[in-house]
Design a protein around this motif. Sequence first.
Motif, PDB file in Angstrom:
ATOM      1  N   THR A 167      20.630 -48.303  25.959  1.00 45.91           N
ATOM      2  CA  THR A 167      19.887 -47.244  26.655  1.00 45.91           C
ATOM      3  C   THR A 167      19.897 -47.444  28.167  1.00 45.91           C
ATOM      4  O   THR A 167      19.412 -46.582  28.901  1.00 45.91           O
ATOM      5  CB  THR A 167      18.412 -47.220  26.199  1.00 45.91           C
ATOM      6  N   SER A 195      15.843 -43.825  13.433  1.00 47.87           N
ATOM      7  CA  SER A 195      14.416 -43.493  13.293  1.00 47.87           C
ATOM      8  C   SER A 195      13.646 -44.551  12.507  1.00 47.87           C
ATOM      9  O   SER A 195      12.436 -44.676  12.652  1.00 47.87           O
ATOM     10  CB  SER A 195      14.250 -42.121  12.641  1.00 47.87           C
ATOM     11  N   GLU A 199      11.519 -45.537  17.064  1.00 42.75           N
ATOM     12  CA  GLU A 199      11.852 -44.932  18.363  1.00 42.75           C
ATOM     13  C   GLU A 199      12.436 -43.537  18.131  1.00 42.75           C
ATOM     14  O   GLU A 199      12.989 -43.258  17.073  1.00 42.75           O
ATOM     15  CB  GLU A 199      12.853 -45.815  19.120  1.00 42.75           C
ATOM     16  N   SER A 200      12.309 -42.673  19.134  1.00 43.85           N
ATOM     17  CA  SER A 200      12.788 -41.303  18.940  1.00 43.85           C
ATOM     18  C   SER A 200      14.285 -41.210  19.229  1.00 43.85           C
ATOM     19  O   SER A 200      14.830 -42.012  19.997  1.00 43.85           O
ATOM     20  CB  SER A 200      12.030 -40.344  19.861  1.00 43.85           C
ATOM     21  N   TRP A 201      14.901 -40.230  18.595  1.00 44.54           N
ATOM     22  CA  TRP A 201      16.347 -40.016  18.766  1.00 44.54           C
ATOM     23  C   TRP A 201      16.705 -39.865  20.248  1.00 44.54           C
ATOM     24  O   TRP A 201      17.638 -40.497  20.742  1.00 44.54           O
ATOM     25  CB  TRP A 201      16.747 -38.772  17.979  1.00 44.54           C
ATOM     26  N   ASP A 202      15.948 -39.026  20.953  1.00 46.92           N
ATOM     27  CA  ASP A 202      16.304 -38.750  22.348  1.00 46.92           C
ATOM     28  C   ASP A 202      16.197 -39.998  23.224  1.00 46.92           C
ATOM     29  O   ASP A 202      16.952 -40.168  24.184  1.00 46.92           O
ATOM     30  CB  ASP A 202      15.409 -37.642  22.927  1.00 46.92           C
ATOM     31  N   ASP A 203      15.258 -40.863  22.894  1.00 43.02           N
ATOM     32  CA  ASP A 203      15.131 -42.102  23.678  1.00 43.02           C
ATOM     33  C   ASP A 203      16.209 -43.118  23.312  1.00 43.02           C
ATOM     34  O   ASP A 203      16.630 -43.924  24.137  1.00 43.02           O
ATOM     35  CB  ASP A 203      13.762 -42.762  23.430  1.00 43.02           C
ATOM     36  N   LYS A 206      21.917 -42.613  23.397  1.00 43.82           N
ATOM     37  CA  LYS A 206      22.316 -42.271  24.770  1.00 43.82           C
ATOM     38  C   LYS A 206      23.840 -42.370  24.902  1.00 43.82           C
ATOM     39  O   LYS A 206      24.381 -43.382  25.385  1.00 43.82           O
ATOM     40  CB  LYS A 206      21.675 -43.265  25.762  1.00 43.82           C
ATOM     41  N   ASP A 208      25.873 -41.138  26.986  1.00 43.51           N
ATOM     42  CA  ASP A 208      26.395 -41.366  28.345  1.00 43.51           C
ATOM     43  C   ASP A 208      26.348 -42.851  28.715  1.00 43.51           C
ATOM     44  O   ASP A 208      27.220 -43.352  29.427  1.00 43.51           O
ATOM     45  CB  ASP A 208      25.635 -40.514  29.377  1.00 43.51           C
ATOM     46  N   GLU A 235      21.993 -40.564   9.494  1.00 46.10           N
ATOM     47  CA  GLU A 235      21.702 -40.724  10.930  1.00 46.10           C
ATOM     48  C   GLU A 235      22.832 -41.463  11.638  1.00 46.10           C
ATOM     49  O   GLU A 235      23.166 -41.155  12.779  1.00 46.10           O
ATOM     50  CB  GLU A 235      20.394 -41.489  11.129  1.00 46.10           C
ATOM     51  N   ARG A 238      25.519 -39.040  12.295  1.00 46.39           N
ATOM     52  CA  ARG A 238      25.168 -38.143  13.409  1.00 46.39           C
ATOM     53  C   ARG A 238      25.320 -38.870  14.752  1.00 46.39           C
ATOM     54  O   ARG A 238      25.835 -38.308  15.720  1.00 46.39           O
ATOM     55  CB  ARG A 238      23.716 -37.683  13.206  1.00 46.39           C
ATOM     56  N   ALA A 242      27.888 -38.153  17.868  1.00 49.99           N
ATOM     57  CA  ALA A 242      27.421 -37.923  19.251  1.00 49.99           C
ATOM     58  C   ALA A 242      28.169 -38.830  20.223  1.00 49.99           C
ATOM     59  O   ALA A 242      28.587 -38.403  21.307  1.00 49.99           O
ATOM     60  CB  ALA A 242      25.919 -38.176  19.346  1.00 49.99           C
TER      61      ALA A 242
END
Length: 297
Positions: A167, A195, A199-203, A206, A208, A235, A238, A242
Motif C-alpha cells: 500500500t 476482506s 481491512e477494506s478493499w479500497d485501502d 492498490k 498503482d 477475491e 478479483r 485488478a
Amino acid sequence: MKLRYSEAFYSVQGEGQFVGVPSVFLRTFGCNFRCMNFGVDTKKDRWEQHAEGQRYNAEVKALLDDGIIEKTKTFEDLPIVHTGCDTYASIYPEFKDFNKLATIDEVVEHLLSLTPQGKWTQDDGQDIHLILTGGEPLLAWQRLYVELFEHPRMADLKNVTFETNTTQHLHDDFYNYLNNHETIKLTFSCSPKLSVSGESWDDAIKPDVAREYSLVDGSDMYFKFVVADQEDFNEVERAVEAYRNAGVQCPVYLMPLGGRSEEYSLNVKDVAEACMARGWRFSPRLHISLFGNAWGT
Ligand code: SF4
C-alpha cells in the motif's frame, strides 16, 4: 534518525518464493493496518470487533486490560495471539517501548552477529538473505534503507526481500536509489490484504503501488494472499485481475490462514487444490511446522 524494530532473528524463510532459504529477518515497527479480523471465526464476532470503532481485536484488548504492558519485561516474553495481526507488538504504539531504537551502525552489527560467519556471503559462496518485514517495512523507514544498504559491512549482501502489504509508494529518493543499485537482487513479496483481514478493499488493493514496485529495475515480485474460505478465492481472482489491468503480472501464491499449527493443518489441502485448479502456487508456513508459532521464527 534511528530505526525502531521489534526483533531481528536468523531463521529459514517459511513462506513464498524463497521457502527454506536461510535468512536474517528484520521486523520494523509500525503498520498502517490492524488486520483485526484474522482468525476471528464468525461474521458476528468480526462485526462486533468493528462496532464503535474498536482499535484492537478482542485478544489484544484483553491483554491490554490485563496490564500486559506493566507485567512484561521483554518483547520475547509477550504472549503470542491467535487472532488479528500476529505481530501485534510491532504495530500498536502501546507496545513501542518493547521495540529497539537503534542507529544503522548498531542494526548492521546486530544483523551480522546473527549470520553463521558474521557476513552475508559465506566462505563457500552461499549467501544469507535479508528479509525486511514488519509491521509494514515500507513506511517512513524507507529513508534509512539507503544508509543500511550502503553500509560498508553490507557490501556482500546479495538478496533482499521486502515483505509488504503493498500500500506504500516508494519515496522518490529510494526509488531512484533502487533503480541504480546493481549488487542487490531485490524482491517484493507483496501480501495485499483481503476482506478476511478486516481491512477494506479500497485501502488494501492498490494496483498503482504494485505497478511502481514492478518498475524497479532488476527487481522481482510476487503476490502472496492469505485465504480462509472459498469466498477468498474469488477475491484473489478479483485482485489479480485488478493488478493485471494495471500491468502487473507475476506469480501468485496462496497461503492458508492460521497462526496455530493445528488450525493450519485443517485447510492446507483445500488451498492446495484451489491453487492447482487456477494455476496459482501454494505457499506453506514452513516456520510454523518447524518451530511452532513463536517470536523469532
Ligand atoms: S498488514 Fe501485516 S503487519 Fe500490518 S496489521 Fe496486517 S498482518 Fe499486521
